[in-house]
Design a protein around this motif. Sequence first.
Motif, short mmCIF file in Angstrom:
data_model
loop_
_atom_site.label_atom_id
_atom_site.label_comp_id
_atom_site.label_asym_id
_atom_site.label_seq_id
_atom_site.Cartn_x
_atom_site.Cartn_y
_atom_site.Cartn_z
N GLN A 126 -2.08 78.71 102.16
CA GLN A 126 -2.68 80.09 101.97
C GLN A 126 -2.72 81.06 103.35
O GLN A 126 -2.89 82.04 102.87
CB GLN A 126 -4.10 79.89 101.40
N PRO B 86 -2.56 73.91 96.28
CA PRO B 86 -2.61 75.23 96.89
C PRO B 86 -1.30 75.01 97.89
O PRO B 86 -0.96 74.07 98.56
CB PRO B 86 -3.77 75.46 97.61
N TYR C 62 0.05 86.79 93.50
CA TYR C 62 0.23 85.65 94.40
C TYR C 62 -0.91 85.94 95.64
O TYR C 62 -1.25 84.81 96.24
CB TYR C 62 1.69 85.82 95.14
N LEU C 63 -1.34 87.08 95.92
CA LEU C 63 -2.20 87.31 97.16
C LEU C 63 -3.79 86.73 96.53
O LEU C 63 -4.65 86.59 97.28
CB LEU C 63 -2.15 89.02 97.29
N ARG C 64 -3.84 86.51 95.33
CA ARG C 64 -4.84 85.86 94.78
C ARG C 64 -5.08 84.23 95.16
O ARG C 64 -5.91 83.57 94.65
CB ARG C 64 -5.20 86.31 93.34
N GLY C 65 -3.83 83.79 95.50
CA GLY C 65 -3.46 82.51 95.96
C GLY C 65 -2.45 81.83 95.14
O GLY C 65 -2.15 82.19 94.20
N ALA C 66 -1.58 81.24 96.13
CA ALA C 66 -0.26 80.59 95.48
C ALA C 66 -0.16 79.29 95.44
O ALA C 66 -0.74 78.55 96.38
CB ALA C 66 0.90 81.02 96.81
N GLY D 157 0.93 82.01 91.00
CA GLY D 157 -0.26 82.68 91.46
C GLY D 157 -1.51 82.78 90.72
O GLY D 157 -1.41 82.38 89.65
N ASP D 158 -2.70 83.35 91.24
CA ASP D 158 -3.85 83.34 90.26
C ASP D 158 -4.20 82.24 89.69
O ASP D 158 -4.80 82.35 88.57
CB ASP D 158 -3.88 84.60 89.50
N ALA E 294 -2.87 84.86 101.52
CA ALA E 294 -3.33 85.08 100.20
C ALA E 294 -4.69 85.99 100.43
O ALA E 294 -5.69 85.51 100.18
CB ALA E 294 -3.80 83.57 99.60
N ASP E 295 -4.55 87.18 100.82
CA ASP E 295 -5.63 87.92 101.00
C ASP E 295 -5.12 89.29 101.34
O ASP E 295 -4.14 89.68 102.19
CB ASP E 295 -6.47 87.55 102.05
N TYR F 130 -2.94 90.77 104.54
CA TYR F 130 -1.53 90.90 104.16
C TYR F 130 -1.34 92.44 104.71
O TYR F 130 -0.26 92.71 105.36
CB TYR F 130 -1.43 91.02 102.66
#
Length: 563
Positions: free
Chosen positions: A94, A91, A219-223, A66-67, A111-112, A116
């Motif tokens: 997402q 990515p 992970y919510l910042r991007g996987a 993530g991140d 990813a938000d 979520y």
Amino acid sequence: MASPSESRYDAVVVGGGMGGLVCAAYLAVAGRRVLLAEQHDVVGGNSQVFRRRRRYEFDVGVHYLGDCGPDGIIPAILSGLGAAGRIGFRPMDQDGFDRLLLPGLSVDVPADWDRYTRRLSAALPAEAAGIARCAAVLRAAAEDLRSRLTGRRGPGPGPGVGGPDLELLRQGSGTLGQLFARCGLSPRAATLLAAQSGNYGGPPSSTPVSVHAAMLDHYLRGAYYPVGGGQVLPATLVEVIEAHGGTVRTRCPVRRIAVGDDHRVRGVLLADGESVRAPVVVSNADYRDTVLTLCQPGVFPASVAARTAAAGSRAAVAAVYLALDRPLDLPNANLWCWNGDDIERSYARALAPGLPRQRMAETDRVPFAFLSFASLKDPGSRTVCPPGHSNFQVMTLVPPDAGQALAGYRRGAEYLAGKARLTEALLDTAERAIGPFRDRITHQESATALTNRRYIGGRSGSPYGFAHWGGTGRRPDVRTSVEGLYVTGANTRHQAGIAGTAVSGITAAGHILGRPGLLPEVCAGAVLGDPDLLPPRGADFDPLRVSRGLDRRNARGLALIDR
């Protein structure tokens, strides 16, 4: 002058996991003469890969990151070493990088944070208010943790976080289970919110809110997935270390960390008898081994030694590595498959003492399984599998096996029977999730906590570190009571995983260099390494070969992939 059996460095790093590699790299780019000594054939720890049949490459622990966006912590740490852009991060989906599967329920995790929260609330509308309240607390906790790590101020607690929820954050000692209870969540809602807890290997009842919040925010910042597989991470760090004058030795176990009567570190004694003198030693070995084995009795205070001996570990992992002679028609997402609605009960079953045969006698089903698909995450890789094939893993959590002997683990009848039964249960769960595939398997092998102990060197076989070290959530700092001795890795307060152990490494390096704010420095754009020193990568670049260190790069025994 040093004798032939003695050498001198500015610092020795014991163990080449992510924490040790990052620390060694930052010491090297700061001009310190560094030796990194790794007992295994390659560095990487849980970020390493292994190859089979000259056709397939399997990741041990890098299933996703993530991140890794423009302001991400992992890219910042690489950039500070002069390695910006040297690793590509592809990515995942997402809009749904993790698919959470509970009985009668499927939720794709985007990813938000806002999306979520809305998706989980829509999945269980009767509990929407409690879910939203819980997510708000987790988000605020994550923002606070990240701002303290990076030096970037977050937006504050945000709406809906006040009173007892805010107090829970301020105390920093509340568990995820306590938060769920405070938000009035049912076991089913708690299972949904903690469905990704396999990323740190513990149930809500014993997991600090901060640990779950940080994992989720990561992970919510991007996987993402590293292009070329997990081994490119340690290989890049080896390149940095060697390009800046450091030395990486593999097949080089350390027998003892030498500490003088003045309570200052003196260096290390290698297993081959060589004495290495250094005023700084960083142990990336298992913390228990550092305190109880590598250092002589009396080096650490009796209270620390007793606390370490009594410490408990988070769960270990059992995995089945699979290759098929056909592609998979699935989204680029991981699957989290829960066979029940009560996560605490599921963890109790998964971590109960005894062999898999005994633990699964009731239902013959694992409580949960995680499916990760390397061939979907890195479809252009020439090593992950041949064209038209697929490569994936099915994993679950099992008790740490600190007390079980490694000798003969490949031959013990009882162990092998339990392992076979667990393998079949994981295959059954996977086929329920993605459909039948057993008749298309071209490679299959299983790993347990003992496999992890053999190759990674952790005492318990757990990749997640301590569950408790004298108290719930309590963990060692990277600094120790011995002058010149530091520790890194999954057992420290920075937690497990690639990001957590990397942060432990840069934090230790910052203290050694007299720059305790080193991570905020690199997050603000500081670059210590010289990118012009890094070697070019040609078409024959092999991260596994690079990860053996310069002296053993062309030694015999390296597994290859047919082209």
